[in-house]
Design an enzyme around this catalytic site. Structure first.
Site, mmCIF file in Angstrom:
data_model
loop_
_atom_site.group_PDB
_atom_site.id
_atom_site.type_symbol
_atom_site.label_atom_id
_atom_site.label_comp_id
_atom_site.label_asym_id
_atom_site.label_seq_id
_atom_site.Cartn_x
_atom_site.Cartn_y
_atom_site.Cartn_z
ATOM 1 C CG HIS A 111 -1.953 -1.062 1.225
ATOM 2 N ND1 HIS A 111 -2.780 -1.316 0.153
ATOM 3 C CD2 HIS A 111 -2.276 -1.971 2.172
ATOM 4 C CE1 HIS A 111 -3.565 -2.347 0.452
ATOM 5 N NE2 HIS A 111 -3.282 -2.768 1.667
ATOM 6 C CG ASP A 148 -2.723 -8.463 0.843
ATOM 7 O OD1 ASP A 148 -1.947 -8.758 1.772
ATOM 8 O OD2 ASP A 148 -3.731 -7.751 1.004
ATOM 9 C CG HIS A 150 -6.306 -5.340 1.891
ATOM 10 N ND1 HIS A 150 -5.725 -6.219 2.780
ATOM 11 C CD2 HIS A 150 -7.426 -4.877 2.478
ATOM 12 C CE1 HIS A 150 -6.478 -6.272 3.884
ATOM 13 N NE2 HIS A 150 -7.519 -5.475 3.726
ATOM 14 C CG ASP A 229 -4.719 -10.080 3.616
ATOM 15 O OD1 ASP A 229 -4.469 -10.573 2.499
ATOM 16 O OD2 ASP A 229 -4.445 -8.900 3.899
HETATM 17 ZN ZN LIG Z 1 -3.900 -7.246 2.909
#
Ligand SMILES: [Zn+2]
Length: 294
Positions: A111, A148, A150, A229
């Site tokens: 991120h 991931d 995200h 995740d």
């Molecule tokens: Zn993540």
């Protein structure tokens, strides 16, 4: 990151525990991650950003970079080593001293944008490593695989329209950080999955979107932003991947690596917060990376 924060030190112990329990830990060679240099970080982040992170790093107490992302006095060296791990792995793999590498690092990186820390991430570890491959070793085509839960918005911010880097990302959408629904550039291959999607949707997307893009790109080196995740047991999000999916996707990518990249793969830990599922899934991934799956 502070008490009760999901991005906690026990995550790395959980992976180590499963490496021991599975018996594969004894087959791996371990290295200590060096500190990334400002020059290595500056291939990805503006020098003013690196300087600002060094200046804000506290000698006591905690400072917040965003509501989810904090620094204490241990964070700066950890972040520098997280980025340095990918650089060392890149050197080892490109010099032929290792065929593949897994970097169990904290804080995660995907991120972190060019000039912004967010979502537990300070420096974009995989991006620093990939740029090191391109700029220090002359690799011409690098792929970054991000599974991931995200979207890897920081990695996208850094590499969008960089013809030497292909990024392929699968993530829950709509969900934090609410980006990635569309490909902003031809080198980006985003696959948003709806909440509740599981093995079937994941494997179909990899087969339909990622593998043809990788075949066409013919990467000379492959990185993973390896977040675990999206696992069904991880309540950070609402995808339903299983341990076996992480072994499966690694095998699919490994086949591409063997065709085009002399088998070279480097993986950096991103998310994964359900400790048992994280450890088990990481071992499925590492087992294939290390060629211990038979
Ligand atoms: Zn993540």
């Amino acid at each position: 990151m502070g008490a009760h924060h999901p991005e906690r030190p026990e995550r790395l112990a959980a992976i180590d525990d499963q490496l021991i329990a599975s018996g594969i830990g004894q087959h791996l060679k371990r290295y200590e991650a060096p500190l990334a240099t400002d020059e290595q970080l500056a291939r990805v982040h503006p020098r003013e950003y690196v300087r600002a992170i060094r200046e804000i790093a506290p000698s006591e107490g905690t400072v917040h970079l965003d509501p989810d992302t904090a620094m204490n006095r241990y964070t700066l060296p950890a972040a520098l080593r997280a980025a340095g791990a990918g650089v060392l792995a890149t050197d080892l793999v490109l010099k032929g001293e290792a065929k593949s590498a897994f970097c169990p690092v904290r804080p995660p990186g995907h991120h972190a944008c060019r000039a912004r820390a967010m979502g537990f991430c300070i420096f974009n570890n995989v991006a620093v490593a990939a740029r090191h491959a391109v700029q220090a070793h002359g690799v011409e085509r690098v792929a970054i695989i991000d599974f991931d839960v995200h979207h890897g918005n920081g990695t996208e911010d850094i590499f969008e329209n960089d013809a030497q880097v292909l990024m392929a990302s699968i993530f829950q959408h709509p969900f934090y950080p609410y980006s990635g629904a569309e490909d902003p550039a031809p080198n980006m291959h985003n696959v948003p999955l709806a909440a509740g999607s599981g093995s079937r949707e994941f494997r179909a997307a990899v087969t339909r979107v990622w593998l043809p893009a990788l075949e066409e790109f013919a990467p000379q080196l492959i990185y993973f932003s390896a977040g675990f995740d999206a696992h069904v047991e991880d309540d950070m999000a609402m995808l339903r991947f299983t341990d076996g999916d992480y072994g499966w996707v690694t095998e699919q990518i490994k086949a591409i690596a063997e065709r085009y990249a002399e088998g070279r793969m480097i993986s950096l830990l991103e998310g994964g917060y359900a400790l048992s599922a994280l450890g088990r899934s990481a071992v499925q991934h590492i087992r294939v990376l290390a060629g211990l799956n038979t």
